[in-house]
Design a protein around this motif. Structure first.
Motif: not given
Length: 309
Positions: A78, A94, A101, A273-274, A276-277, A285
């Motif tokens: 992330a 974002e 990702l 992870a996406a 979270g990013a 992160a």
């Protein structure tokens, strides 16, 4: 294949993804903790990484280390994706993070393994770009002088900030899938390049301005009146992030225990992870990844000592 070739390939596999989010984002929060002491934090983080490399084996980790390792790599993925968004697609970071990702996940899960020459080229590109940034910082006088130190302000030189800055910057030294015998050399190369960039960034911005920067190296080039190489920096960030993400997702594919479909497991990890990013601040992160991966390393060392005892 000779040992020398194996060592060079192992070095490239470790160096290409090592910088990832650690150096590109980590300088700002590390400066907030320690100011100029972050340089010593880099050295301490490298020393810890070497210690862990020499004290651990490649055996399957215990459940606690495995859990921390999986969570740490998801957080690192992330943070790396967010790094790409902040530097390369600052208007929609974002969206850039999610696109990267998805693209890297598809390559890791569906494409055949890349030949070693690709890792070599990536390592040369990333190190070369960072050295260009460092040279610009040292050869160009700052347009505006660094902000003078102010007590109790983020970025003030603070020896007590050495330890938290080292924890953050530990992330610089755990990326990549280098051969075990090449890992100390990888750490040495990453340390030398990171110290040069860190000193240059502090020279141009000072601790206070660096601490507040969302994209430290881009702001460093602005301060050095070297925005003409912003495009080169974007190339270096892209390559570093692609290879760092590849390392995280490959590790996740291999780490998930007892999974009948590691590809599905890695895909789910990439989806987390996406998310979270998209919802986490990049620094959050980054901090989470550094703490989790450092915890994994400590548990591995302790477990190795118990086995030897």
């Amino acid at each position: 294949m000779t040992d020398r070739v194996l060592t060079v390939d192992g070095l490239a596999r470790g160096v290409a993804p090592a910088f990832g989010a650690g150096l590109f984002l980590g300088l700002a929060p590390a400066s907030a903790f320690a100011g100029w002491w972050l340089v010593a934090g880099l050295v301490l983080a490298a020393a810890l990484a070497v210690l862990f490399v020499l004290s651990t084996s490649d055996r399957t980790p215990g459940r606690a280390a495995l859990s921390l390792g999986i969570l740490g790599r998801i957080a690192a993925a992330a943070a790396v994706a967010a790094t790409f968004g902040v530097y390369v697609v600052p208007e929609q970071p974002e969206v850039g993070a999610v696109v990267l990702l998805v693209a890297v996940t598809a390559v890791v899960l569906l494409a055949p393994p890349l030949p070693p020459v690709v890792d070599r080229i990536a390592a040369v590109v990333v190190v070369g770009v960072l050295l260009v940034v460092a040279v610009a910082c040292f050869t160009i006088t700052p347009v505006t002088p660094p902000v003078p130190p102010v007590p109790d302000i983020a970025g003030t030189d603070e020896p007590l900030g050495l330890l938290p800055s080292a924890v953050l910057l530990f992330l610089c030294f755990v990326g990549g899938r280098a051969d075990r015998r090449a890992r100390p050399a990888v750490i040495g190369v990453v340390l030398l390049v990171s110290v040069a960039v860190a000193i240059g960034a502090l020279r141009q911005l000072g601790g206070e301005r660096l601490a507040l920067s969302p994209a430290p190296l881009r702001d460093v080039l602005t301060a050095a009146d070297a925005t003409s190489i912003d495009g080169l920096l974007a190339v270096g960030v892209t390559v570093a992030c692609v290879f760092a993400l590849r390392g995280c997702l490959t590790d996740l594919r291999d780490l998930v225990p007892g999974s009948r479909s590691p590809v599905v497991a890695a895909g789910l990890a990439a989806a987390v992870a996406a998310l979270g990013a998209m919802v986490l601040h990049p620094r959050h992160a980054l901090v989470g990844a550094a703490v989790l991966l450092l915890g994994e390393a400590v548990i591995r060392v302790l477990a190795g000592r118990r086995r030897r005892a």
